[in-house]
Enzyme design. Structure first.
Site, PDB file in Angstrom:
ATOM      1  N   GLU A   1      -3.685   7.594  -3.886  1.00  0.00           N
ATOM      2  CA  GLU A   1      -3.644   6.348  -3.113  1.00  0.00           C
ATOM      3  C   GLU A   1      -3.528   5.167  -4.068  1.00  0.00           C
ATOM      4  OE1 GLU A   1      -6.162   4.528   0.605  1.00  0.00           O
ATOM      5  OE2 GLU A   1      -7.303   5.176  -1.146  1.00  0.00           O
TER       6      GLU A   1
ATOM      7  N   TYR B   1       0.861  -1.195   0.000  1.00  0.00           N
ATOM      8  CA  TYR B   1       0.000   0.000   0.000  1.00  0.00           C
ATOM      9  C   TYR B   1       0.891   1.236   0.000  1.00  0.00           C
ATOM     10  CZ  TYR B   1      -3.119   3.669   1.702  1.00  0.00           C
ATOM     11  OH  TYR B   1      -3.817   4.836   1.832  1.00  0.00           O
TER      12      TYR B   1
END
Length: 431
Positions: free
Chosen positions: A241, A153
């Site tokens: 993101e 991530y």
């Protein structure tokens, strides 16, 4: 209970400044969202990333089944992924009204891509996040399917606490980052970026190491991190993101899925980006509200809420719920309001057949309460308001505003405070 009404509005995309927090190395980091969501399809976000040199899967976009077939042939890939392009999540488990199950399909045969696209394009796809009738699919993305050996991530976002951009990463990708932060906060890594220097080489390499990229992949990941920051700055993003930032068996670092949030205040210099805004899936009432710089979210209740400021709006929804009522909407008037906006707001509220009462809750700091009062009386007369109206005003020029309402001769119920207003609004619909 009460909090659920606020979260209902937030989850449906409240177009006002809100924030959420996650725990990052025992430091709270504020995730900012723009005042209004700019809706980009997946392929549009990937195109922006591609233009900044970020590694994404090879892909084409198609509007017809024949175009999808040609795209699949052009890719010349071992495996192809076909994705229906809608803004709602849960596409993989969705159902088309053509009978096709799933908005995401893998195949090795280009001919199958054409057949599947024929059952997607022009048909409605229903997922957990769409209206019950689904959303019509007008575009599909035909992309090269890549295997992923490991998922991480990575995000860059504006953080109030740090007065600028921050990198956040975790070797645990492909899942809800808040869950990772809650259960294993030691796996969340944070790097504060000096906005004048940008991302330094040592920072990018340290983040890549924290994401557990090894050997040559570490330098490759660091390069992708720097390119993502360049994109972040180039498009005036508030958040980029990537989940997952993946590693392939062939030794590639690839951004497989990304979400980009933009600063609406930069629209004047990001015209090409904002021109891509896909409003086809937006609620018509929300779109009409946006024309008047109003932020509107429809809810399931029968008490309309007319307020200024997101925090006050959420508090109003909560206290209505606390006293046994249900908000019909979440309408934020914002700052610099004019009488015409008040009038248009009432038009939106009264057009909803579910509305049985209206609660106006204004705290006038920037807002002049007298302007609100004049707008209310004009709307009540011209729209021939038929439902009970409860008004609570505080702040700038409030005495003049109360005089205007009192002398209007209109059946307006005054409230002394928010709790009093909520009780009176709930009582009004029970009569």
């Amino acid at each position: 209970m009460a909090a659920s009404m606020a979260s209902q509005a937030a989850s449906r995309g409240l177009r006002t400044t809100t924030s959420k927090h996650i725990l990052l190395n025992k430091v709270k980091c504020t995730w900012l969202s723009p005042r209004r969501w700019l809706n980009l399809q997946e392929y549009q976000s990937k195109k922006l990333m591609q233009e900044s040199g970020v590694a994404v899967q090879r892909f084409y976009v198609a509007d017809t089944a024949s175009e999808a077939l040609e795209a699949a042939k052009k890719l010349n890939a071992k495996e192809i992924v076909l994705k229906a392009q809608i803004l709602a999540g849960g596409r993989g488990k969705g159902v088309f009204d053509s009978g096709l199950k799933g908005g995401v399909h893998l195949t090795k045969d280009p001919a199958v891509v054409g057949e599947l696209a024929n059952q997607m394009l022009g048909f409605n796809l229903t997922t957990k996040q769409t209206p019950k009738d689904g959303v019509k699919v007008k575009t599909v993305m035909v992309a090269e399917a890549l295997d992923i050996t490991r998922e991480t991530y990575f995000a860059i976002l504006m953080d109030r606490a740090c007065n600028g951009p921050v990198m956040v990463g975790s070797p645990q990708g492909g899942m809800d980052i808040e869950e990772v932060a809650d259960k294993t906060p030691e796996l969340i890594f944070k790097e504060v970026i000096d906005i004048f220097e940008g991302v330094r080489d040592d920072q990018a390499l340290r983040m890549a190491a924290n994401l557990e990229f090894k050997g040559p992949l570490q330098r490759q990941a660091a390069d992708q991190i720097k390119r993502l920051y360049d994109l972040f700055m180039k498009v005036d993003a508030t958040q980029v993101e990537v989940n997952p930032l993946g590693e392939t068996p062939q030794g590639q670092v690839v951004c497989f899925d990304a979400k980009i949030s933009f600063d609406d205040n930069a629209e004047f210099r990001q015209k090409s980006v904002f021109a891509m805004d896909d409003m086809s899936e937006s609620d018509p009432t929300e779109m009409e509200a946006a024309k008047w710089d109003l932020k509107y979210i429809g809810l399931d209740g029968n008490i309309a809420c007319f307020v200024n400021g997101a925090g006050l709006a959420m508090a109003t929804c909560d206290i209505i719920d606390l006293h046994g009522g249900k908000p019909a909407n979440f309408l934020d008037l914002g700052g610099g309001v004019q009488e015409r906006q008040v009038y248009e707001a009432f038009k939106l509220l009264t057009a909803d057949p579910k509305v049985e009462a209206i609660l106006v809750n204004i705290f006038g700091g920037i807002v002049n309460c007298a302007i609100i009062a004049n707008g209310i009386t004009k709307a009540c007369r011209e729209l021939e308001l038929k439902v009970p109206l409860v008004v609570r005003l505080e702040g700038t020029n409030v005495d003049e505003a109360k005089r205007i309402l009192r002398e209007s001769g209109l059946p307006i119920t005054a409230a002394e405070n928010l709790e009093d207003a909520a009780k009176k609004a709930v009582a009004a619909i029970r009569k």
